[in-house]
Design an enzyme around this catalytic site. Structure first.
Site, PDB file in Angstrom:
ATOM      1  CG  HIS A  17      -1.917  -1.344   1.116  1.00 53.32           C
ATOM      2  ND1 HIS A  17      -2.326  -2.031   2.508  1.00 53.32           N
ATOM      3  CD2 HIS A  17      -2.867  -1.813   0.434  1.00 53.32           C
ATOM      4  CE1 HIS A  17      -2.945  -2.388   2.777  1.00 53.32           C
ATOM      5  NE2 HIS A  17      -3.689  -2.612   1.155  1.00 53.32           N
ATOM      6  CE  LYS A  41     -12.141  -6.996   2.156  1.00 51.92           C
ATOM      7  NZ  LYS A  41     -10.944  -6.678   1.710  1.00 51.92           N
ATOM      8  NE  ARG A  91      -2.959  -7.544  -4.273  1.00 53.52           N
ATOM      9  CZ  ARG A  91      -3.476  -7.909  -3.435  1.00 53.52           C
ATOM     10  NH1 ARG A  91      -3.125  -8.101  -2.003  1.00 53.52           N
ATOM     11  NH2 ARG A  91      -4.997  -7.952  -3.531  1.00 53.52           N
ATOM     12  CB  SER A 129      -4.675  -6.133   4.654  1.00 53.08           C
ATOM     13  OG  SER A 129      -3.825  -5.249   3.928  1.00 53.08           O
TER      14      SER A 129
HETATM   15  O1  PNS Z   1      -8.407  -2.293   0.130  1.00 53.76           O
HETATM   16  P1  PNS Z   1      -9.713  -2.560  -0.129  1.00 53.76           P
HETATM   17  O2  PNS Z   1     -10.073  -4.014   0.626  1.00 53.76           O
HETATM   18  O3  PNS Z   1      -9.384  -3.503  -1.638  1.00 53.76           O
HETATM   19  O4  PNS Z   1     -10.585  -1.777  -0.483  1.00 53.76           O
HETATM   20  C1  PNS Z   1     -12.285  -1.807  -1.511  1.00 53.76           C
HETATM   21  C2  PNS Z   1     -12.119  -1.129  -0.651  1.00 53.76           C
HETATM   22  C3  PNS Z   1     -12.351  -0.172   0.303  1.00 53.76           C
HETATM   23  C4  PNS Z   1     -11.932   0.559  -1.317  1.00 53.76           C
HETATM   24  C5  PNS Z   1     -13.695  -0.961  -1.427  1.00 53.76           C
HETATM   25  O5  PNS Z   1     -14.918  -2.086  -0.846  1.00 53.76           O
HETATM   26  C6  PNS Z   1     -14.380   0.338  -1.411  1.00 53.76           C
HETATM   27  O6  PNS Z   1     -15.029   1.446  -1.865  1.00 53.76           O
HETATM   28  N1  PNS Z   1     -15.809   0.021  -0.131  1.00 53.76           N
HETATM   29  C7  PNS Z   1     -16.353   1.159  -0.172  1.00 53.76           C
HETATM   30  C8  PNS Z   1     -17.955   1.208  -0.238  1.00 53.76           C
HETATM   31  C9  PNS Z   1     -18.427   1.654  -1.661  1.00 53.76           C
HETATM   32  O7  PNS Z   1     -18.529   2.459  -1.930  1.00 53.76           O
HETATM   33  N2  PNS Z   1     -18.428   0.299  -2.886  1.00 53.76           N
HETATM   34  C10 PNS Z   1     -18.643   0.326  -3.978  1.00 53.76           C
HETATM   35  C11 PNS Z   1     -19.667   0.099  -4.472  1.00 53.76           C
HETATM   36  S1  PNS Z   1     -20.885  -1.246  -4.261  1.00 53.76           S
END
Ligand code: PNS
Length: 164
Positions: A17, A41, A91, A129
């Site tokens: 990150h 999550k 990745r 993570s």
């Molecule tokens: O580190 P990650 O888990 O890959 O990040 C994913 C994240 C948090 C960026 C993504 O899940 C997100 O944007 N969550 C916020 C809620 C949202 O906007 N979801 C998309 C539309 S359903």
């Protein structure tokens, strides 16, 4: 002023990150690392407050990087920064499928919002993570996986989790 938003769960932040954040900070005038309280999550290892504190410490050497958090939709969060671009790291091809879908959903919610991808540095393509959490739960050495100043805190959290 060009603004990038680097969103994520950061549970916890890894050197992968941090590599993406650092490289983004060289391209954009300002970077906002946004810790998303991800409803999908439900059992994070760290609270949002803890994650904000950890990410702040990890990025303190980058003057144009700020840290924020949100429990809403990313595409709605981004509206407060017109013209801002979402930047995420990729990745592998498997990341691309998920991120491509997220990008389309975000565009549907907020059509003005653009997403850009940086390919992960080769030395971090294995890192996530969840790998860090698992290694920490087994008491493995986290050197080279997470910012060194956070290792003790992550190890302590894993000790607490093992007692659960
Ligand atoms: O580190 P990650 O888990 O890959 O990040 C994913 C994240 C948090 C960026 C993504 O899940 C997100 O944007 N969550 C916020 C809620 C949202 O906007 N979801 C998309 C539309 S359903």
């Amino acid at each position: 002023m060009s603004i990038a938003i680097c969103p994520g769960s950061f549970d916890p932040i890894t050197l992968g990150h941090l590599n993406i954040i650092r490289r983004t900070s060289r391209i954009f005038d300002k970077v906002i690392v946004c810790i998303m309280n991800n409803a999908m999550k439900p059992s994070p290892m760290f609270t949002v407050g803890e994650k904000v504190d950890m990410v702040r410490r990890a990025v303190s050497r980058y003057p144009n990087v700020e840290v924020d958090s949100s429990s809403g939709l990313l595409a709605e969060y981004a509206r407060q920064y017109p013209g801002a671009v979402i930047v995420k790291g990729l990745r592998a091809a498997s990341d691309f499928e998920y991120e491509f879908q997220m990008n389309l959903i975000n565009k549907k919610i907020n059509p003005d919002l653009e997403t850009m991808f940086l390919t992960a540095s080769g030395k971090y393509t294995f890192l996530s993570s969840s790998v860090v959490r698992e290694m920490a739960m087994y008491g493995a050495d986290l050197t080279g996986l997470v910012p060194s100043e956070l290792i003790e805190e992550i190890e302590e959290k894993a000790r607490q989790w093992r007692k659960k």
